[in-house]
Design a protein around this motif. Structure first.
Motif, PDB file in Angstrom:
ATOM      1  N   ALA A 191       0.831  -1.208   0.000  1.00  0.00           N
ATOM      2  CA  ALA A 191       0.000   0.000   0.000  1.00  0.00           C
ATOM      3  C   ALA A 191       0.865   1.256   0.000  1.00  0.00           C
ATOM      4  O   ALA A 191       0.596   2.219  -0.735  1.00  0.00           O
ATOM      5  CB  ALA A 191      -0.936  -0.009   1.212  1.00  0.00           C
ATOM      6  N   LEU A 192       1.907   1.258   0.827  1.00  0.00           N
ATOM      7  CA  LEU A 192       2.804   2.411   0.904  1.00  0.00           C
ATOM      8  C   LEU A 192       3.503   2.643  -0.429  1.00  0.00           C
ATOM      9  O   LEU A 192       3.604   3.787  -0.908  1.00  0.00           O
ATOM     10  CB  LEU A 192       3.837   2.201   2.014  1.00  0.00           C
TER      11      LEU A 192
ATOM     12  N   LEU B 231       4.205   5.879  -5.397  1.00  0.00           N
ATOM     13  CA  LEU B 231       4.251   5.909  -6.860  1.00  0.00           C
ATOM     14  C   LEU B 231       3.238   6.899  -7.424  1.00  0.00           C
ATOM     15  O   LEU B 231       3.569   7.719  -8.297  1.00  0.00           O
ATOM     16  CB  LEU B 231       3.979   4.504  -7.415  1.00  0.00           C
ATOM     17  N   VAL B 232       2.009   6.861  -6.928  1.00  0.00           N
ATOM     18  CA  VAL B 232       0.958   7.717  -7.472  1.00  0.00           C
ATOM     19  C   VAL B 232       1.178   9.180  -7.091  1.00  0.00           C
ATOM     20  O   VAL B 232       0.899  10.089  -7.883  1.00  0.00           O
ATOM     21  CB  VAL B 232      -0.422   7.224  -7.005  1.00  0.00           C
TER      22      VAL B 232
ATOM     23  N   PRO C 171     -10.007   8.246  -7.365  1.00  0.00           N
ATOM     24  CA  PRO C 171      -8.779   8.708  -8.029  1.00  0.00           C
ATOM     25  C   PRO C 171      -8.753   8.417  -9.518  1.00  0.00           C
ATOM     26  O   PRO C 171      -8.200   9.200 -10.297  1.00  0.00           O
ATOM     27  CB  PRO C 171      -7.669   7.933  -7.298  1.00  0.00           C
ATOM     28  N   LEU C 172      -9.350   7.310  -9.944  1.00  0.00           N
ATOM     29  CA  LEU C 172      -9.353   6.993 -11.366  1.00  0.00           C
ATOM     30  C   LEU C 172     -10.181   7.995 -12.163  1.00  0.00           C
ATOM     31  O   LEU C 172      -9.758   8.487 -13.210  1.00  0.00           O
ATOM     32  CB  LEU C 172      -9.880   5.572 -11.576  1.00  0.00           C
TER      33      LEU C 172
ATOM     34  N   VAL D 127      -5.469   0.513  -1.710  1.00  0.00           N
ATOM     35  CA  VAL D 127      -5.459   1.315  -0.486  1.00  0.00           C
ATOM     36  C   VAL D 127      -4.469   2.466  -0.637  1.00  0.00           C
ATOM     37  O   VAL D 127      -4.757   3.616  -0.274  1.00  0.00           O
ATOM     38  CB  VAL D 127      -5.112   0.447   0.739  1.00  0.00           C
ATOM     39  N   GLY D 128      -3.304   2.171  -1.196  1.00  0.00           N
ATOM     40  CA  GLY D 128      -2.328   3.220  -1.437  1.00  0.00           C
ATOM     41  C   GLY D 128      -2.798   4.244  -2.456  1.00  0.00           C
ATOM     42  O   GLY D 128      -2.581   5.452  -2.300  1.00  0.00           O
ATOM     43  N   VAL D 129      -3.463   3.779  -3.524  1.00  0.00           N
ATOM     44  CA  VAL D 129      -3.989   4.693  -4.537  1.00  0.00           C
ATOM     45  C   VAL D 129      -5.027   5.625  -3.923  1.00  0.00           C
ATOM     46  O   VAL D 129      -5.042   6.835  -4.187  1.00  0.00           O
ATOM     47  CB  VAL D 129      -4.587   3.892  -5.713  1.00  0.00           C
ATOM     48  N   LEU D 130      -5.891   5.080  -3.076  1.00  0.00           N
ATOM     49  CA  LEU D 130      -6.899   5.918  -2.430  1.00  0.00           C
ATOM     50  C   LEU D 130      -6.258   6.871  -1.426  1.00  0.00           C
ATOM     51  O   LEU D 130      -6.703   8.019  -1.274  1.00  0.00           O
ATOM     52  CB  LEU D 130      -7.938   5.049  -1.735  1.00  0.00           C
ATOM     53  N   ALA D 131      -5.197   6.437  -0.747  1.00  0.00           N
ATOM     54  CA  ALA D 131      -4.499   7.327   0.181  1.00  0.00           C
ATOM     55  C   ALA D 131      -3.904   8.521  -0.554  1.00  0.00           C
ATOM     56  O   ALA D 131      -3.930   9.656  -0.062  1.00  0.00           O
ATOM     57  CB  ALA D 131      -3.403   6.558   0.922  1.00  0.00           C
TER      58      ALA D 131
END
Length: 418
Positions: free
Chosen positions: A149-150, A155-156, A269-270, A364-368
């Motif tokens: 997730a981190l 990356l994003v 996010p998408l 989860v990471g993308v949403l964070a």
């Protein structure tokens, strides 16, 4: 899970789901509870074990789980016509409300400093933070999942684009194959799955029921899966070769619907990258609509109808809404129809479970990353908006207030105080 004849009518399915589409507040987890009460307890369309199998399948697939369960219930009850009826009836009320909100907001033409708009944007911070906390506990627990997730979040944040979001999810799935296989790696997921099944299979009879049979046949299932992959590959090429608003909308919203793992909030996010990144919709309108989506019944994915109405096709907001709505839900329909006959084999595959676990941790990471930008950076712009966001988060997480009531209160607070 194939070969059983349909046992009801599409009209019957439509009536049952329309009542739910008008009254199902509370998000996807609440929707699954409404479905169980309506179709297992009251109507007896299927047993507890059969329902649990459908829920497990739809949690395994990308897409909005509650809408997919509704599609699967309609498919099981009345074939493909029943599947279409279930989706239409459950989705139409909230889609209509979201389109009306889009048209009303355009008519009002609120400035960036409009109080009710600031309140909705602050509420969006609380809603996304609350969703992220719940998803992190379920999908990113343990050292390996937390690390995935981190890595996805970093990356994003460092490379903000649609490509980096897709790459983060794909890399999470690939890493899951390596890191999340074996008895130790998935013990937590297995125990959680068993706990969910115990909660849903509360009767002795349920444990003896066979898995759900569906009118979908194995000989037609590959065609649906092939169509899913073909559209994912072909729509970007068609949009590039034949530039048009309709094709661009279809491409962006189909891709968003096809790559969402972990719940409706992950579509944020998408879609933000697709419509805000391209300049089609400004950030203020995007976040205001996302906040409003929490206050209507039915699936969160009807946020797509709001965004489509802001990007008219052929000068028509209604046509834009229809294209966006159809595109974002089409992947779910194709996957349900294609995967349902193979579910027993799929769920037993350790590699598939590991890949899905890795993808779930990555989202989860993308949403964070989305929680930071654009949700927090746009929603908290002053001490007052921070206070509204904090109060909304407290209401959601501590007082267990329904999201629609929190959003309405935040909008009212913004109107009065901001």
């Amino acid at each position: 899970m194939s070969g059983a004849p349909a046992r009801g009518s599409a009209a019957e399915v439509f009536r049952a789901f329309l009542a739910l589409g008008l009254t199902s507040f509370g998000g996807p987890v609440a929707h699954l509870g409404y479905f169980r009460e309506a179709f297992v307890v009251r109507r007896g369309w299927l047993g507890e074990r059969e329902y649990a199998d459908l829920v497990a399948l739809c949690q395994f697939l990308p897409g909005p789980a509650s809408s997919q369960v509704g599609m699967a219930l309609g498919l099981r009850r009345a074939g493909y016509a029943g599947m279409a009826a279930a989706w239409t009836a459950f989705t139409l009320p909230s889609a209509a409300l979201m389109v009306a909100f889009a048209l009303g907001a355009q008519a009002l033409e609120p400035g960036p400093g409009a109080g009710w708009l600031l309140g909705l944007k602050a509420a969006a911070v609380a809603v996304v933070a609350h969703a992220l906390a719940g998803m992190a506990a379920g999908l990113a627990g343990g050292v390996r999942r937390a690390a995935l997730a981190l890595a996805a979040m970093v990356l994003v944040l460092l490379l903000p684009s649609a490509l980096s979001q897709v790459a983060a999810i794909a890399a999470g799935a690939a890493a899951g194959l390596v890191l999340l296989r074996g008895p130790g790696a998935d013990r937590k997921d297995q125990s959680r799955e068993n706990g969910e099944n115990k909660e849903e299979d509360g009767t002795e009879e349920a444990g003896r029921r066979a898995p759900a049979a569906a009118p979908a046949r194995r000989r037609t299932a590959p065609a649906f899966l092939a169509a899913f992959a073909a559209l994912l590959a072909a729509l970007p090429a068609l949009a590039a070769l034949f530039p048009s608003t309709a094709l661009e909308l279809a491409d962006g919203f189909y891709r968003a619907g096809a790559l969402v793992f972990g719940g409706g909030h992950v579509v944020l996010p998408l879609l933000q990258t697709e419509v805000v990144g391209s300049g089609a919709v400004d950030r203020e309108s995007f976040l205001a609509g996302y906040g409003a989506a929490q206050a209507v019944p039915g699936p969160l994915f009807t946020f797509a109808a709001y965004l489509g109405a802001l990007v008219p096709v052929g000068g028509s907001p209604l046509l834009g809404a229809a294209v966006a709505l159809a595109a974002v839900f089409t992947p779910s329909a194709l996957l349900v129809a294609g995967a349902l006959p193979y579910w027993e084999r799929l769920r037993a595959d350790a590699r598939a479970r590991a890949a899905v676990a890795g993808a779930g941790a990555a989202v989860v990471g993308v949403l964070a990353a989305a929680l930071y930008d654009p949700v927090f950076t746009e929603g908290v712009t002053s001490p007052a908006t921070m206070a509204v966001a904090a109060a909304a988060f407290t209401a959601l997480s501590v007082w267990r207030a329904p999201a629609w009531a929190v959003v309405a209160a935040a909008g009212a607070a913004g109107l009065l105080l901001l």
